[in-house]
Design a protein around this motif. Structure first.
Motif, PDB file in Angstrom:
ATOM      1  N   SER A   1       0.841  -1.124   0.052  1.00 32.62           N
ATOM      2  CA  SER A   1       0.085   0.015  -0.018  1.00 32.62           C
ATOM      3  C   SER A   1       0.719   1.325  -0.068  1.00 32.62           C
ATOM      4  O   SER A   1       0.534   2.187  -0.485  1.00 32.62           O
ATOM      5  N   GLN A   2       2.039   1.177   0.462  1.00 31.73           N
ATOM      6  CA  GLN A   2       3.003   2.421   0.511  1.00 31.73           C
ATOM      7  C   GLN A   2       3.627   2.595  -0.944  1.00 31.73           C
ATOM      8  O   GLN A   2       4.142   3.556  -1.068  1.00 31.73           O
ATOM      9  N   CYS A   3       3.553   1.615  -1.810  1.00 28.87           N
ATOM     10  CA  CYS A   3       4.348   1.507  -3.080  1.00 28.87           C
ATOM     11  C   CYS A   3       3.388   1.676  -4.264  1.00 28.87           C
ATOM     12  O   CYS A   3       3.789   2.311  -5.146  1.00 28.87           O
ATOM     13  N   PHE A   4       2.196   0.894  -4.233  1.00 27.29           N
ATOM     14  CA  PHE A   4       1.438   0.775  -5.393  1.00 27.29           C
ATOM     15  C   PHE A   4       0.251   1.325  -5.175  1.00 27.29           C
ATOM     16  O   PHE A   4      -0.311   1.385  -4.047  1.00 27.29           O
ATOM     17  N   LYS A   5      -0.603   1.812  -6.292  1.00 28.94           N
ATOM     18  CA  LYS A   5      -1.993   2.246  -6.184  1.00 28.94           C
ATOM     19  C   LYS A   5      -2.763   0.972  -6.124  1.00 28.94           C
ATOM     20  O   LYS A   5      -2.513  -0.239  -6.679  1.00 28.94           O
ATOM     21  N   SER A   6      -3.834   1.122  -5.482  1.00 33.11           N
ATOM     22  CA  SER A   6      -4.893  -0.015  -5.262  1.00 33.11           C
ATOM     23  C   SER A   6      -6.264   0.193  -5.923  1.00 33.11           C
ATOM     24  O   SER A   6      -6.585   1.373  -6.268  1.00 33.11           O
ATOM     25  N   THR A   7      -6.729  -0.788  -6.466  1.00 32.37           N
ATOM     26  CA  THR A   7      -8.087  -0.778  -6.954  1.00 32.37           C
ATOM     27  C   THR A   7      -9.076  -0.585  -6.137  1.00 32.37           C
ATOM     28  O   THR A   7      -8.860  -0.795  -4.968  1.00 32.37           O
ATOM     29  N   LYS A   8     -10.239   0.357  -6.534  1.00 35.29           N
ATOM     30  CA  LYS A   8     -11.344   0.329  -5.653  1.00 35.29           C
ATOM     31  C   LYS A   8     -12.301  -0.695  -5.430  1.00 35.29           C
ATOM     32  O   LYS A   8     -12.483  -1.318  -6.614  1.00 35.29           O
ATOM     33  N   PRO A   9     -12.845  -1.054  -4.433  1.00 32.87           N
ATOM     34  CA  PRO A   9     -13.635  -2.144  -4.516  1.00 32.87           C
ATOM     35  C   PRO A   9     -14.969  -2.086  -5.035  1.00 32.87           C
ATOM     36  O   PRO A   9     -15.391  -0.824  -4.679  1.00 32.87           O
ATOM     37  N   LYS A  10     -15.319  -3.045  -5.654  1.00 29.13           N
ATOM     38  CA  LYS A  10     -16.780  -2.944  -6.344  1.00 29.13           C
ATOM     39  C   LYS A  10     -17.917  -2.987  -5.277  1.00 29.13           C
ATOM     40  O   LYS A  10     -18.055  -3.692  -4.526  1.00 29.13           O
ATOM     41  N   GLU A  11     -18.704  -1.937  -5.456  1.00 31.62           N
ATOM     42  CA  GLU A  11     -20.032  -1.821  -4.569  1.00 31.62           C
ATOM     43  C   GLU A  11     -21.107  -2.458  -5.283  1.00 31.62           C
ATOM     44  O   GLU A  11     -21.283  -2.386  -6.611  1.00 31.62           O
ATOM     45  N   ARG A  12     -22.264  -3.065  -4.744  1.00 34.91           N
ATOM     46  CA  ARG A  12     -23.264  -3.517  -5.192  1.00 34.91           C
ATOM     47  C   ARG A  12     -23.999  -2.315  -5.648  1.00 34.91           C
ATOM     48  O   ARG A  12     -24.484  -1.342  -5.092  1.00 34.91           O
ATOM     49  N   LYS A  13     -24.534  -2.597  -7.093  1.00 31.16           N
ATOM     50  CA  LYS A  13     -25.541  -1.493  -7.740  1.00 31.16           C
ATOM     51  C   LYS A  13     -26.666  -1.671  -7.945  1.00 31.16           C
ATOM     52  O   LYS A  13     -26.813  -3.081  -8.142  1.00 31.16           O
ATOM     53  N   LEU A  14     -27.601  -0.969  -7.932  1.00 29.75           N
ATOM     54  CA  LEU A  14     -28.775  -1.241  -8.114  1.00 29.75           C
ATOM     55  C   LEU A  14     -28.918  -1.491  -9.729  1.00 29.75           C
ATOM     56  O   LEU A  14     -28.224  -0.813 -10.633  1.00 29.75           O
ATOM     57  N   LYS A  15     -29.895  -2.366 -10.030  1.00 28.88           N
ATOM     58  CA  LYS A  15     -30.188  -2.785 -11.542  1.00 28.88           C
ATOM     59  C   LYS A  15     -30.698  -1.474 -12.417  1.00 28.88           C
ATOM     60  O   LYS A  15     -31.730  -1.028 -11.826  1.00 28.88           O
ATOM     61  N   GLN A  16     -30.007  -1.010 -13.315  1.00 26.28           N
ATOM     62  CA  GLN A  16     -30.317   0.005 -14.167  1.00 26.28           C
ATOM     63  C   GLN A  16     -31.292  -0.303 -15.209  1.00 26.28           C
ATOM     64  O   GLN A  16     -31.205  -1.420 -15.669  1.00 26.28           O
ATOM     65  N   ASN A  17     -32.064   0.748 -15.626  1.00 26.66           N
ATOM     66  CA  ASN A  17     -32.871   0.524 -16.668  1.00 26.66           C
ATOM     67  C   ASN A  17     -32.129   0.278 -18.040  1.00 26.66           C
ATOM     68  O   ASN A  17     -31.081   0.727 -17.927  1.00 26.66           O
TER      69      ASN A  17
END
Length: 489
Positions: free
Chosen positions: A371-387
């Protein structure tokens, strides 16, 4: 740098006491609609939710719903017909599917008497009979043949268990009770073990009959089944089950063995919906108390997978150097000491906890340095189903009008005007939805041809629409986990 999911130290199964079984039967008139897969529509799946066994007709292709094991029997052309039985996951241990290779018009499952604490096994027979007024001249004969096949089949099954027969039979029987009116051996030669019918009136808003009705009644009488429509609490008037543009009828039935009738709590014809021209029918069967283990949802069952780190060549040296600093070396020394202590502990619960603690310590140390050296990905959040991306205010208004027309037709199904209006509004909604979809694709294709900057967000939505994946179930994860745990023992 990836980490696998770790199970939470929480109770992963909920023990539920069941003393009833809820059964739904519904001709869904295809598993697809104008908007796509019906099973992805919450208004559709909400009708199914809460039932233990769901018997569907005219599915056309295989169907799946999270929380249920799906057994399907479809025709080869996938254009019509087909039946399915969805069984709640926690009940599958007590279910056996009876093999059927001769016809795609019915499906049978057996409820084990030991698992469900019954005096006899129960056979659920889900049936779809082709309508008489179809264009093919052979359909009338085939429908009659299928009904007679089912009659012979039930005659064999009832020797070892009770029967629940349900489905769309396209049979109109008026107000016929479906029982032998006169049990007089002088008029009809009856066997010694024949049990006389307990005759009760059966009401029906549909007073018409057809040729399938006669064959269906013979099936009912010869196997001493009781039709629940029109004589059971919840449907004492015999409500219409099919609402067509040119009229209404009762052609969907649930019938049970005489032994099961005292255990039937209710029978209901559920409200009419825009999903099908048939109403769902539902019944509840009382049973002795059984314990079922209901799994938690997948998101409650397991922790979120930790975020990943994006490796870069520029920060590689920094990551190597940080492993040699004073803090890192002190942590490594602590881990080594803990390993030495763990090796002296005998194999027991204490040793298992100690090893897990060391594993967590190593993981935490590696992640801390990364974490001190590399960038991290963002955790995926549950999304509401879109139209759908082409869903606009025109389609929203049309959808609202369709639901209003559906409610009016449901409340007054005998009204020719309201039925015709429903199908008119439904046709209009399909047309508006299709035009919006075509306009969206036409605009996108035009942008591609003209080399304009594209809306990549819309492309991403399209990719998700084209890729239809079956929703993963925590029940599947638990079975997967249990398999490997048992293999290690």
């Amino acid at each position: 740098m990836n980490q696998t999911k770790r199970t939470k130290q929480v109770r992963t199964r909920i023990t539920v006491i069941k003393n009833n079984l809820r059964i739904l039967s519904w001709n869904i008139q295809s598993s697809s609609s104008t908007e796509g897969n019906k099973f992805n529509d919450h208004t559709f799946s909400k009708i199914i939710a809460g039932h233990d066994f769901v018997c569907l007709q005219e599915i056309r292709r295989e169907v799946h719903l999270a929380g249920y094991r799906s057994i399907c029997n479809t025709r080869k052309d996938k254009k019509s017909g087909g039946v399915a039985i969805l069984i709640r996951n926690e009940l599958t241990e007590g279910i056996e599917i009876i093999e059927n290779i001769s016809s795609s018009e019915y499906l049978i499952c057996r409820l084990d008497k030991k698992f469900f604490k019954l005096s006899k096994d129960i056979y659920i027979v889900n049936t779809y009979i082709k309508p008489q007024n179809t264009s093919s001249s052979t359909h009338l004969e085939n429908g009659a043949v299928t009904l007679r096949q089912i009659e012979d089949l039930i005659s064999d099954l009832k020797k070892t268990g009770d029967i629940i027969l349900c489905g769309d039979f396209n049979a109109r029987i008026g107000q016929n009770p479906g029982q032998i009116v006169e049990n007089i051996s002088d008029l009809i030669p009856l066997p010694d073990d024949y049990i006389p019918d307990d005759l009760t009136n059966r009401n029906s808003l549909d007073t018409n009959t057809n040729s399938y009705g006669k064959i269906f009644l013979n099936l009912i009488k010869n196997n001493q089944l009781i039709i629940l429509n029109g004589r059971t609490l919840g449907d004492l008037s015999g409500n219409f089950t099919s609402i067509q543009k040119n009229g209404c009828s009762v052609i969907d039935y649930i019938s049970v063995s005489t032994n099961l009738k005292p255990n039937i709590k209710y029978f209901k014809v559920l409200p009419f919906t825009e999903h099908s021209d048939h109403r769902p029918i539902s019944t509840e069967l009382r049973i002795n108390q059984i314990l079922t283990h209901q799994p938690s949802s997948l998101h409650d069952e397991y922790e979120k997978a930790p975020s990943r780190f994006i490796y870069s060549q520029e920060n590689k040296d920094q990551f190597l150097n940080i492993q040699s600093d004073e803090t890192s070396l002190r942590t490594i020394h602590e881990i080594n000491a803990n390993l030495q202590n763990a090796s002296t502990i005998a194999a027991c619960d204490k040793a298992e906890k100690s090893i897990k603690a060391i594993n967590d310590q190593i993981t935490q140390h590696l992640r801390g340095m990364a974490s001190q050296c590399f960038k991290s990905t963002k955790p995926k959040e549950r999304k509401l189903k879109q139209n759908k991306p082409w869903y606009n205010w025109h389609t929203r208004i049309a959808k609202r009008e369709l639901r209003n027309a559906t409610n009016r037709a449901n409340e007054f199904p005998s009204s020719d005007f309201l039925r015709e209006n429903f199908y008119k509004v439904k046709h209009s909604y399909k047309k508006i939805h299709k035009n919006a979809q075509n306009k969206f694709f036409k605009s996108m294709n035009s942008d591609i041809e003209n080399g304009k900057v594209l809306n990549w967000q819309s492309f991403k939505k399209l990719k998700q629409l084209k890729t239809e994946t079956k929703e993963f179930d925590s029940h599947d994860m638990k079975k997967f986990e249990k398999f490997f745990c048992d293999a290690l023992l």
